[in-house]
Scaffold this motif. Structure first.
Motif, PDB file in Angstrom:
ATOM      1  N   MET A   1       1.039   7.191  -1.720  1.00 18.76           N
ATOM      2  CA  MET A   1       0.288   6.771  -0.547  1.00 18.76           C
ATOM      3  C   MET A   1      -0.010   7.978   0.331  1.00 18.76           C
ATOM      4  N   LYS A   2      -0.896   7.794   1.282  1.00 21.23           N
ATOM      5  CA  LYS A   2      -1.335   8.950   2.060  1.00 21.23           C
ATOM      6  C   LYS A   2      -0.202   9.544   2.900  1.00 21.23           C
ATOM      7  N   THR A   3       0.520   8.704   3.577  1.00 17.90           N
ATOM      8  CA  THR A   3       1.618   9.217   4.393  1.00 17.90           C
ATOM      9  C   THR A   3       2.898   8.477   4.020  1.00 17.90           C
ATOM     10  N   SER A   4       3.987   9.130   4.238  1.00 22.57           N
ATOM     11  CA  SER A   4       5.268   8.470   3.981  1.00 22.57           C
ATOM     12  C   SER A   4       6.285   8.954   4.990  1.00 22.57           C
ATOM     13  N   LYS A   5       6.765   8.037   5.804  1.00 22.62           N
ATOM     14  CA  LYS A   5       7.762   8.434   6.792  1.00 22.62           C
ATOM     15  C   LYS A   5       9.119   8.562   6.119  1.00 22.62           C
ATOM     16  N   ASP A   6      10.019   9.254   6.785  1.00 20.92           N
ATOM     17  CA  ASP A   6      11.365   9.391   6.224  1.00 20.92           C
ATOM     18  C   ASP A   6      12.063   8.031   6.238  1.00 20.92           C
ATOM     19  N   GLU A  29      16.289   1.254 -11.617  1.00 18.31           N
ATOM     20  CA  GLU A  29      16.616   1.707 -10.257  1.00 18.31           C
ATOM     21  C   GLU A  29      15.324   2.063  -9.529  1.00 18.31           C
ATOM     22  N   VAL A  30      15.141   1.489  -8.380  1.00 16.08           N
ATOM     23  CA  VAL A  30      13.896   1.685  -7.624  1.00 16.08           C
ATOM     24  C   VAL A  30      14.231   2.032  -6.184  1.00 16.08           C
ATOM     25  N   LEU A  31      13.366   2.847  -5.627  1.00 16.73           N
ATOM     26  CA  LEU A  31      13.556   3.237  -4.234  1.00 16.73           C
ATOM     27  C   LEU A  31      12.224   3.013  -3.515  1.00 16.73           C
ATOM     28  N   ILE A  32      12.225   2.161  -2.541  1.00 20.40           N
ATOM     29  CA  ILE A  32      10.960   1.881  -1.859  1.00 20.40           C
ATOM     30  C   ILE A  32      11.014   2.439  -0.446  1.00 20.40           C
ATOM     31  N   GLN A  33      10.029   3.264  -0.161  1.00 18.32           N
ATOM     32  CA  GLN A  33      10.005   3.906   1.153  1.00 18.32           C
ATOM     33  C   GLN A  33       8.892   3.293   2.015  1.00 18.32           C
ATOM     34  N   PRO A  34       8.961   3.547   3.326  1.00 18.76           N
ATOM     35  CA  PRO A  34       7.891   3.023   4.175  1.00 18.76           C
ATOM     36  C   PRO A  34       6.529   3.495   3.681  1.00 18.76           C
ATOM     37  N   SER A  35       5.562   2.654   3.807  1.00 13.80           N
ATOM     38  CA  SER A  35       4.156   2.879   3.442  1.00 13.80           C
ATOM     39  C   SER A  35       3.915   2.946   1.933  1.00 13.80           C
ATOM     40  N   GLU A  36       4.957   2.674   1.164  1.00 15.86           N
ATOM     41  CA  GLU A  36       4.801   2.733  -0.286  1.00 15.86           C
ATOM     42  C   GLU A  36       4.313   1.386  -0.842  1.00 15.86           C
ATOM     43  N   TRP A  37       3.483   1.436  -1.853  1.00 14.59           N
ATOM     44  CA  TRP A  37       2.998   0.212  -2.512  1.00 14.59           C
ATOM     45  C   TRP A  37       3.579   0.160  -3.920  1.00 14.59           C
ATOM     46  N   VAL A  38       4.264  -0.918  -4.222  1.00  9.35           N
ATOM     47  CA  VAL A  38       4.877  -1.057  -5.544  1.00  9.35           C
ATOM     48  C   VAL A  38       4.498  -2.412  -6.145  1.00  9.35           C
ATOM     49  N   LYS A 185     -11.210  -7.235  -4.209  1.00 10.63           N
ATOM     50  CA  LYS A 185     -12.411  -7.550  -3.440  1.00 10.63           C
ATOM     51  C   LYS A 185     -12.166  -8.651  -2.404  1.00 10.63           C
ATOM     52  N   GLY A 186     -11.049  -9.317  -2.536  1.00 13.63           N
ATOM     53  CA  GLY A 186     -10.757 -10.407  -1.608  1.00 13.63           C
ATOM     54  C   GLY A 186     -10.533  -9.897  -0.192  1.00 13.63           C
ATOM     55  N   ILE A 187     -10.676 -10.815   0.747  1.00  7.79           N
ATOM     56  CA  ILE A 187     -10.589 -10.465   2.175  1.00  7.79           C
ATOM     57  C   ILE A 187      -9.203  -9.897   2.542  1.00  7.79           C
ATOM     58  N   VAL A 188      -8.163 -10.471   1.930  1.00  7.25           N
ATOM     59  CA  VAL A 188      -6.797 -10.015   2.229  1.00  7.25           C
ATOM     60  C   VAL A 188      -6.583  -8.592   1.734  1.00  7.25           C
ATOM     61  N   TRP A 189      -7.041  -8.363   0.510  1.00  6.28           N
ATOM     62  CA  TRP A 189      -6.817  -7.033  -0.069  1.00  6.28           C
ATOM     63  C   TRP A 189      -7.655  -5.980   0.641  1.00  6.28           C
ATOM     64  N   SER A 190      -8.822  -6.371   1.102  1.00  7.63           N
ATOM     65  CA  SER A 190      -9.632  -5.422   1.870  1.00  7.63           C
ATOM     66  C   SER A 190      -8.911  -5.036   3.154  1.00  7.63           C
ATOM     67  N   ILE A 196      -3.528   1.191   4.536  1.00 10.12           N
ATOM     68  CA  ILE A 196      -2.918   2.320   3.818  1.00 10.12           C
ATOM     69  C   ILE A 196      -2.652   3.434   4.823  1.00 10.12           C
ATOM     70  N   GLY A 197      -1.447   3.928   4.789  1.00  5.78           N
ATOM     71  CA  GLY A 197      -1.079   4.955   5.759  1.00  5.78           C
ATOM     72  C   GLY A 197      -0.216   4.394   6.878  1.00  5.78           C
ATOM     73  N   SER A 198      -0.238   3.092   7.044  1.00 11.63           N
ATOM     74  CA  SER A 198       0.656   2.481   8.042  1.00 11.63           C
ATOM     75  C   SER A 198       2.065   2.427   7.434  1.00 11.63           C
ATOM     76  N   PRO A 199       3.086   2.284   8.257  1.00 15.25           N
ATOM     77  CA  PRO A 199       4.456   2.319   7.687  1.00 15.25           C
ATOM     78  C   PRO A 199       4.800   1.121   6.816  1.00 15.25           C
ATOM     79  N   MET A 200       3.967   0.117   6.804  1.00 15.34           N
ATOM     80  CA  MET A 200       4.313  -1.101   6.061  1.00 15.34           C
ATOM     81  C   MET A 200       4.310  -0.862   4.540  1.00 15.34           C
ATOM     82  N   ALA A 201       5.434  -1.200   3.925  1.00 22.24           N
ATOM     83  CA  ALA A 201       5.511  -1.105   2.458  1.00 22.24           C
ATOM     84  C   ALA A 201       5.022  -2.413   1.850  1.00 22.24           C
TER      85      ALA A 201
END
Lengths: 235, 260
Positions: A1-6, A29-38, A185-190, A196-201
């Protein structure tokens, strides 16, 4: 992703195992960080709707895996008190495949419900926020409709609005239908693409491989993790 | 037997958590909590008023007419008040209102919670950090007990009034004689027993309804089973519990009389 906070928000350790209908699935084993999409997808050819709903529930702290360890904000999920778990759940946005809306409340009241329970904001403040999300997700004309009066797609969109209303730190999608994304293409995904870039994973659990979606997801920088069923079955 | 004990423990635990949630004074969720209690008061209480009123009126007329017809000349007019006080107000009223609550509300609550479980609405609440017990069980318990009290008051007023009208038309009994014989028939013990019946009965039947509703897990075919289990169990509980309180009151009354 564009940004990733600690900071790690989610960690799957020691290979989490879960099962539905006697098939055991192992999450590496998985590690999910802020702003990451998995996106979790079963190995090509495999499909199990119930299993991947179960996996989404594990990420939403609703269900416990058979083995392995899940660490949230550096705390073992099984060693925290119920009150702490409630606090953690306020940071999760969970989108159920069929919406899971309260059937006796209108769409507007459904989105408002968590805000009324968890905050002391005035109705005016709450209404501004709900109007914003309903407008963005194309739900404004259906404010007063009850869940049974609208189609599945709008119910799902309402569930997304309800999940986003608290500015969650991670958003979990359990098994999503073809109609809901159509390769983004759906409204939610748009809307999510704009985030993208917000801290929300973002965690998506697909019950079967969908190459179109996976490509779209990867192109946006999302990580695709394939899960294999273990050969031996239980029981 | 093991299943019975397990269910008893589960219901006791549900009661403990529900009461704990009642005293959790969080300002943030208070408005929706109170709103839910008011909705339950309307659903369980207000909407049962017509049926309770009709049965109250009929109970008053039938009991008084029967009593005068069978025992009136032997026992005298003063006993008519005692019949109203002891049989109708103390024994019949909690039982009938309890049964009406089971037929109208217990079945409705079990069905509603069962459907919520199947449609994963409860799961959605949990993941939002909203306690289903605080917003689904506790308001129903509070609303249920308060409604049962109110319905008893309605039943008693109707039975008292219709009982008096019946006795007036049959034997021209003056209101003062009728009312004084009713009120003098009540003792402190009767009032305590009456309150215990309503409070414990109301709490337990609503809790059982919630318990069976929440125990539905995945299939819609479980709902009718849960509803019938809830209705039968609450009916059984109410009958046994009220009988125990009745005999207990009788024994204490006898003991008090022998002491005097």
């Amino acid at each position: 992703m564009k940004t990733s906070k600690d900071g790690i928000i989610f960690k799957v350790e020691q290979g989490v195992e879960f099962y539905v209908d006697n098939t055991v699935w192992t999450v590496p084993e998985v590690l999910i960080q802020p702003s990451e999409w998995v996106c979790f997808v079963p190995e090509s050819g495999e499909t199990s709707k119930d299993s991947f709903i179960e996996l989404a529930k594990i990420f939403a702290t609703l269900s416990a895996p058979k083995s392995g360890r899940i660490v949230l904000f550096e705390k073992d999920i099984y060693k925290i008190s119920y009150d702490s778990l409630i606090e953690i759940r306020k940071k999760i946005g969970f989108v159920q495949s069929y919406g899971g809306l309260l059937s006796n409340r209108s769409l507007y009241e459904n989105i408002r419900f968590p805000l009324l329970v968890h905050t002391e904001r005035s109705y005016d403040e709450i209404n501004i926020k709900i109007d914003y999300f309903m407008d963005i997700l194309g739900l404004s004309p259906y404010k007063e409709h009850k869940p049974h009066q609208i189609d599945g797609r709008r119910r799902w969109q309402t569930c997304v609005a309800r999940a986003l209303i608290f500015d969650p730190e991670w958003l979990v999608f359990e098994d999503i239908g073809d109609w809901s994304y159509k390769a983004g293409k759906g409204i939610v995904w748009s809307y999510l693409k704009d985030q993208i870039g917000s801290p929300m994973a973002l965690i998506v659990c697909l019950s079967q491989s969908n190459l179109l979606f996976e490509k779209w997801f990867s192109d946006l920088g999302g990580k695709i993790i394939r899960i294999f069923p273990r050969n031996n079955t239980i029981g | 037997m093991t299943k019975f004990i397990q269910e008893l423990l589960n219901i006791t635990f549900l009661y403990y958590v529900s009461v704990r949630m009642l005293f959790q004074f969080k300002r943030s969720g208070m408005r929706i909590f109170i709103q839910t209690i008011l909705t339950q008061l309307y659903g369980i209480g207000v909407r049962s008023v017509p049926v309770v009123s009709i049965i109250g009126i009929l109970a008053g007329i039938i009991f008084i007419t029967l009593f005068i017809g069978i025992f009136g000349e032997i026992t005298g007019v003063k006993s008519i008040g005692e019949v109203v006080a002891v049989i109708i107000l103390r024994e019949i009223s909690p039982l009938v209102t309890g049964f009406i609550m089971i037929m109208r509300s217990v079945t409705a609550i079990t069905t509603q919670l069962g459907i919520m479980r199947i449609q994963r609405e409860i799961e959605a609440m949990e993941v939002m950090g909203i306690s289903p017990i605080r917003y689904l069980v506790t308001p129903r318990m509070v609303g249920g007990v308060a409604s049962l009290y109110c319905l008893n008051v309605v039943f008693n007023i109707m039975a008292f009034t219709s009982g008096y009208i019946a006795s007036y038309f049959i034997i021209s009994l003056p209101f003062e004689v009728f009312s004084s014989s009713v009120f003098s028939a009540f003792s402190i013990l009767d009032i305590i027993a009456y309150n215990v019946k309503i409070f414990v009965g109301g709490t337990v039947i609503i809790l059982m309804a919630c318990y069976y509703g929440l125990s539905v897990s995945a299939s819609s075919t479980e709902i009718p089973r849960a509803v019938s289990q809830a209705a039968v169990s609450t009916l059984l509980f109410l009958s046994i519990f009220y009988s125990i309180v009745f005999f207990f009151t009788l024994i204490i009354n006898e003991m008090l009389v022998s002491v005097d």
